[in-house]
Design a protein around this motif. Structure first.
Motif, PDB file in Angstrom:
ATOM      1  N   ILE A 235       0.913  -1.083   0.859  1.00 35.51           N
ATOM      2  CA  ILE A 235      -0.342   0.031  -0.554  1.00 35.51           C
ATOM      3  C   ILE A 235       1.094   1.643  -0.209  1.00 35.51           C
ATOM      4  O   ILE A 235       1.404   1.153   1.070  1.00 35.51           O
ATOM      5  CB  ILE A 235      -0.807  -0.177   1.112  1.00 35.51           C
ATOM      6  CG1 ILE A 235      -1.669  -1.215   1.220  1.00 35.51           C
ATOM      7  CG2 ILE A 235      -1.984   1.132   1.054  1.00 35.51           C
ATOM      8  CD1 ILE A 235      -2.981  -1.955   0.453  1.00 35.51           C
ATOM      9  N   THR A 236       1.085   2.023  -1.057  1.00 35.87           N
ATOM     10  CA  THR A 236       1.883   3.267  -1.477  1.00 35.87           C
ATOM     11  C   THR A 236       0.978   4.554  -1.020  1.00 35.87           C
ATOM     12  O   THR A 236       0.131   4.864  -1.079  1.00 35.87           O
ATOM     13  CB  THR A 236       2.929   2.957  -2.682  1.00 35.87           C
ATOM     14  OG1 THR A 236       1.444   2.884  -3.597  1.00 35.87           O
ATOM     15  CG2 THR A 236       3.226   1.592  -2.640  1.00 35.87           C
ATOM     16  N   GLU A 237       2.000   5.192  -0.784  1.00 34.31           N
ATOM     17  CA  GLU A 237       1.416   6.843  -0.067  1.00 34.31           C
ATOM     18  C   GLU A 237       2.377   7.321  -2.039  1.00 34.31           C
ATOM     19  O   GLU A 237       3.590   7.278  -2.238  1.00 34.31           O
ATOM     20  CB  GLU A 237       2.447   7.576   0.650  1.00 34.31           C
ATOM     21  CG  GLU A 237       1.657   8.997   0.429  1.00 34.31           C
ATOM     22  CD  GLU A 237       2.075   9.327   2.050  1.00 34.31           C
ATOM     23  OE1 GLU A 237       2.024  10.069   2.841  1.00 34.31           O
ATOM     24  OE2 GLU A 237       3.537   9.469   2.291  1.00 34.31           O
ATOM     25  N   GLU A 238       2.064   7.869  -2.259  1.00 33.80           N
ATOM     26  CA  GLU A 238       2.080   8.636  -3.798  1.00 33.80           C
ATOM     27  C   GLU A 238       2.802   9.592  -3.886  1.00 33.80           C
ATOM     28  O   GLU A 238       2.525  10.556  -3.103  1.00 33.80           O
ATOM     29  CB  GLU A 238       0.977   8.510  -5.213  1.00 33.80           C
ATOM     30  CG  GLU A 238       0.153   7.271  -5.076  1.00 33.80           C
ATOM     31  CD  GLU A 238       1.387   6.480  -5.849  1.00 33.80           C
ATOM     32  OE1 GLU A 238       1.965   6.619  -6.898  1.00 33.80           O
ATOM     33  OE2 GLU A 238       1.641   4.876  -5.707  1.00 33.80           O
ATOM     34  N   PRO A 239       3.562  10.668  -4.746  1.00 28.52           N
ATOM     35  CA  PRO A 239       3.493  12.400  -4.182  1.00 28.52           C
ATOM     36  C   PRO A 239       2.881  12.889  -4.100  1.00 28.52           C
ATOM     37  O   PRO A 239       3.196  13.956  -3.614  1.00 28.52           O
ATOM     38  CB  PRO A 239       4.020  12.519  -6.048  1.00 28.52           C
ATOM     39  CG  PRO A 239       4.921  10.808  -6.419  1.00 28.52           C
ATOM     40  CD  PRO A 239       4.064  10.433  -5.737  1.00 28.52           C
TER      41      PRO A 239
ATOM     42  N   ASP B 145      -0.650  -1.520  -4.640  1.00 28.42           N
ATOM     43  CA  ASP B 145       0.427  -1.379  -5.715  1.00 28.42           C
ATOM     44  C   ASP B 145       0.489  -0.324  -6.448  1.00 28.42           C
ATOM     45  O   ASP B 145       1.252  -0.549  -7.214  1.00 28.42           O
ATOM     46  CB  ASP B 145       0.282  -2.487  -6.494  1.00 28.42           C
ATOM     47  CG  ASP B 145       1.246  -3.173  -6.478  1.00 28.42           C
ATOM     48  OD1 ASP B 145       2.606  -3.813  -6.180  1.00 28.42           O
ATOM     49  OD2 ASP B 145       0.730  -4.295  -7.835  1.00 28.42           O
ATOM     50  N   GLY B 146       0.435   0.532  -5.900  1.00 34.01           N
ATOM     51  CA  GLY B 146       1.310   2.258  -6.242  1.00 34.01           C
ATOM     52  C   GLY B 146       2.766   2.109  -6.802  1.00 34.01           C
ATOM     53  O   GLY B 146       3.262   1.110  -5.799  1.00 34.01           O
ATOM     54  N   GLY B 147       3.169   3.016  -7.407  1.00 35.27           N
ATOM     55  CA  GLY B 147       4.871   2.962  -7.042  1.00 35.27           C
ATOM     56  C   GLY B 147       5.273   4.244  -6.308  1.00 35.27           C
ATOM     57  O   GLY B 147       6.132   4.230  -6.670  1.00 35.27           O
ATOM     58  N   GLY B 148       4.621   4.706  -5.421  1.00 33.98           N
ATOM     59  CA  GLY B 148       5.180   5.643  -4.228  1.00 33.98           C
ATOM     60  C   GLY B 148       6.145   4.837  -3.396  1.00 33.98           C
ATOM     61  O   GLY B 148       5.705   3.539  -3.842  1.00 33.98           O
ATOM     62  N   ARG B 149       6.102   5.495  -2.226  1.00 31.93           N
ATOM     63  CA  ARG B 149       6.924   4.766  -1.397  1.00 31.93           C
ATOM     64  C   ARG B 149       6.058   3.913  -0.349  1.00 31.93           C
ATOM     65  O   ARG B 149       4.419   4.586  -0.160  1.00 31.93           O
ATOM     66  CB  ARG B 149       6.952   6.079  -0.101  1.00 31.93           C
ATOM     67  CG  ARG B 149       7.702   5.350   1.624  1.00 31.93           C
ATOM     68  CD  ARG B 149       8.178   6.776   2.287  1.00 31.93           C
ATOM     69  NE  ARG B 149       6.793   7.254   2.757  1.00 31.93           N
ATOM     70  CZ  ARG B 149       6.081   7.125   3.879  1.00 31.93           C
ATOM     71  NH1 ARG B 149       6.846   6.513   4.794  1.00 31.93           N
ATOM     72  NH2 ARG B 149       5.226   8.634   4.418  1.00 31.93           N
ATOM     73  N   PRO B 150       6.167   2.622  -0.030  1.00 33.12           N
ATOM     74  CA  PRO B 150       5.791   1.485   0.672  1.00 33.12           C
ATOM     75  C   PRO B 150       4.764   1.892   2.420  1.00 33.12           C
ATOM     76  O   PRO B 150       6.016   1.930   2.468  1.00 33.12           O
ATOM     77  CB  PRO B 150       6.129   0.708   0.892  1.00 33.12           C
ATOM     78  CG  PRO B 150       6.774   0.305  -0.597  1.00 33.12           C
ATOM     79  CD  PRO B 150       7.624   1.811  -0.136  1.00 33.12           C
ATOM     80  N   ILE B 151       3.862   2.838   2.958  1.00 37.27           N
ATOM     81  CA  ILE B 151       3.794   2.574   4.128  1.00 37.27           C
ATOM     82  C   ILE B 151       2.362   1.309   4.885  1.00 37.27           C
ATOM     83  O   ILE B 151       2.785   1.287   6.172  1.00 37.27           O
ATOM     84  CB  ILE B 151       2.808   4.113   4.127  1.00 37.27           C
ATOM     85  CG1 ILE B 151       1.236   3.925   3.347  1.00 37.27           C
ATOM     86  CG2 ILE B 151       3.897   5.147   3.645  1.00 37.27           C
ATOM     87  CD1 ILE B 151       0.990   4.744   3.785  1.00 37.27           C
ATOM     88  N   GLU B 152       2.469  -0.105   3.688  1.00 32.31           N
ATOM     89  CA  GLU B 152       1.780  -0.236   4.100  1.00 32.31           C
ATOM     90  C   GLU B 152       1.798  -1.907   3.340  1.00 32.31           C
ATOM     91  O   GLU B 152       2.102  -1.662   2.715  1.00 32.31           O
ATOM     92  CB  GLU B 152      -0.046  -0.596   4.924  1.00 32.31           C
ATOM     93  CG  GLU B 152      -0.514  -1.373   4.964  1.00 32.31           C
ATOM     94  CD  GLU B 152       0.192  -1.026   7.324  1.00 32.31           C
ATOM     95  OE1 GLU B 152       0.991  -2.405   7.279  1.00 32.31           O
ATOM     96  OE2 GLU B 152       0.064  -0.358   8.280  1.00 32.31           O
ATOM     97  N   TYR B 153       1.244  -3.109   3.986  1.00 29.16           N
ATOM     98  CA  TYR B 153       1.485  -4.173   3.382  1.00 29.16           C
ATOM     99  C   TYR B 153      -0.145  -4.895   3.760  1.00 29.16           C
ATOM    100  O   TYR B 153      -0.481  -4.864   4.810  1.00 29.16           O
ATOM    101  CB  TYR B 153       2.749  -5.580   3.235  1.00 29.16           C
ATOM    102  CG  TYR B 153       4.286  -4.199   3.415  1.00 29.16           C
ATOM    103  CD1 TYR B 153       3.885  -4.392   1.811  1.00 29.16           C
ATOM    104  CD2 TYR B 153       4.858  -3.874   3.812  1.00 29.16           C
ATOM    105  CE1 TYR B 153       5.676  -3.878   0.695  1.00 29.16           C
ATOM    106  CE2 TYR B 153       5.599  -2.896   3.476  1.00 29.16           C
ATOM    107  CZ  TYR B 153       6.394  -3.116   2.359  1.00 29.16           C
ATOM    108  OH  TYR B 153       7.912  -2.868   1.714  1.00 29.16           O
TER     109      TYR B 153
END
Length: 507
Positions: A83-87, A94-102
């Motif tokens: 689970i990612t935080e995008e810019p 499953d985005g391309g940003g920073r993983p903040i959860e799984y």
């Protein structure tokens, strides 16, 4: 709120905001259901038995859940997804940003098809029992063997933990909890040597660990095991019979005694023969599992969304079951005889669930024993040479030996065979005297036409008897029966009731 909790709260809020998403919470995870997909996220919590307090630990737990459960249910478990935080600050799956959860990425199944829900609608389909037993046996067959020393040493602490949990909140009488605690410790001491012997013979393995009915789901018509314990390998490293005991106990709790008995009997057909020598541990194992479920229900009372009366009733029913299971009544021996087509095997199967102690009698069938001796499938036909008198004598000898094993463990046995000879019936009486248990001998009779019709209607059965064999049996010299003679020409229900009446009257 910790940083992990705050970030996770953002993730949950974002997932909840998606149209059509349904959220289900447990004490350790939150599952988000979205169409045909399910995302399971470990909650940022820390308990004595698990630690999901950091992102790294939650990712590792997700990976372990896939490793443990995908072999059991590949149609449910797929992969670990970030689970990612995008810019731009948005949260994506499953985005391309920073993983903040799984999360564990899973296929959604019908939540109403877990066996705890299905069991509430009425008796389970008779075909389910062998399928459940086969699924559990297959899991155990491939489970890695473990050193059982730690498992056996942990049992007193498990019992103490159960007792402590049952005392919390004052929902149960302290004296009742104390009695259960003492009886459980005594039961463990009685079977400890047996459990140590089983550990030396590879019966302790890395099992499922949490095989209650809510963790078995019907997909199509097949039971699928899922949600095996991944957070603590030691908690899931147990005697295989303890793993099975969870399912048996929960079937009893859900008023599915016939299925519980059928699962036990079918499992014993595939399990190593030494399992009969461990049946004395089954009351202990089932009682411990019931106490665990009572604790789980009590813990739910502390949740703000708990249904207080309903949850407390559930806890009490499990607690009462734990009390009943730890004090099993004395066993008995039942022998069911009669010529082919009189309905012996049907009677044995339907009679067994009600024969104490729970979950009912072990059924020992001559037809199955014969197939095992020749190492063929139970429904594979054997040639006439396998019915020579010397082979039949060996079959009865094995029946006697296994019945002796079962009775020695404090469990009841039903022996299903023709018993056409007086000597065979006399041997059953001698076995009962040797083991100090009551014997109920039931000899079924029906006319030839009825027997032929029943034999002609058999499909997928272990018996090799044909209508010609039935006719030949008319010339048998049965001699003095000495058992209760039961008219089995009516319905199965009538025959069953006639036999229950005889047993109840002590005839």
């Amino acid at each position: 709120m910790t940083d992990d909790s705050a970030i996770q709260a953002r993730v949950f809020e974002a997932l909840n905001a998606r149209p059509g998403v349904k959220r289900i919470d447990t004490h350790a995870a939150s599952v988000f259901l979205d169409g045909t997909r399910a995302l399971k996220i470990k909650r940022a919590v820390k308990f004595p038995f698990l630690d999901y307090s950091t992102l790294e630990k939650r990712k590792a737990a997700c990976e372990e859940e896939i490793r443990i459960n995908r072999p059991l249910a590949p149609q449910i478990y797929h992969r670990v997804v970030a689970i990612t935080e995008e810019p731009d600050g948005s949260i994506e799956i499953d985005g391309g940003g920073r993983p903040i959860e799984y999360a564990v990425d899973m296929s959604r199944f019908d939540e109403n098809r877990t066996l705890d829900h299905v069991a509430k609608t009425g008796p389970l389909d008779a075909e389910l029992a062998p399928a459940i037993a086969d699924a559990i046996a297959a899991l155990h067959a491939r489970a890695p063997v473990a050193d059982g020393t730690a498992w056996i040493a942990s049992i007193p602490a498990l019992i103490d933990g159960n007792s402590t949990g049952l005392r919390s909140g004052g929902h149960f009488e302290a004296a009742e909890v104390d009695q259960l605690d003492k009886a459980t410790h005594r039961a463990f001491q009685r079977v400890r040597a047996t459990l140590e012997e089983r550990a030396r013979h590879s019966f302790v393995r890395r099992c499922h660990g949490d095989l209650h009915l809510a963790n078995i789901v019907l997909i199509g018509r097949q039971p699928v095991l899922f949600d095996a314990i991944e957070f603590d390998a030691q908690m899931a490293t147990v005697d295989m019979l303890y793993d099975l005991a969870f399912t048996l106990m929960d079937l009893l709790r859900h008023d599915q005694s016939a299925t519980a008995n059928a699962v036990l009997n079918h499992y014993l057909l595939t399990a190593p023969g030494e399992t009969l020598d461990a049946l004395a541990a089954l009351p202990l194992f089932m009682s411990m599992r019931a106490a665990i479920r009572a604790q789980v229900a009590l813990a739910r009372l502390r949740r703000p969304d708990a249904d207080g009366p309903g949850t407390l009733d559930e806890a009490r029913r499990y607690f009462e079951l734990a009390q009943a299971l730890i004090r099993p009544p004395a066993p008995r021996l039942i022998a069911v005889g009669g010529l082919s087509g009189t309905g012996k095997s049907v009677l044995a199967r339907t009679l067994a669930p009600a024969v104490a102690p729970q979950p009912g009698a072990v059924v020992l069938r001559s037809d199955v024993i014969r197939k095992q001796l020749f190492q063929v499938g139970h429904t594979e036909r054997l040639p006439p040479s396998t019915y020579r008198p010397d082979v039949t004598a060996l079959v009865y000898e094995v029946l006697m030996q296994r019945a002796r094993q079962v009775l020695a463990q404090g469990h009841s046995a039903i022996v299903d065979a023709v018993f056409a000879r007086e000597t065979e019936r006399d041997e059953m009486a001698a076995l009962a005297r040797e083991c100090g248990v009551p014997l109920n001998g039931l000899f079924l009779v029906a006319d030839l036409a009825t027997r032929k019709a029943r034999i002609g209607g058999r499909r997928g059965d272990a018996s090799d008897a044909t209508q010609e064999v039935a006719a030949q049996q008319e010339h048998y010299n049965i001699g003095h029966v000495g058992w209760a003679t039961i008219d089995a020409s009516g319905t199965q229900a009538q025959t069953l009731q006639n036999c229950r009446d005889v047993i109840a009257e002590g005839k």
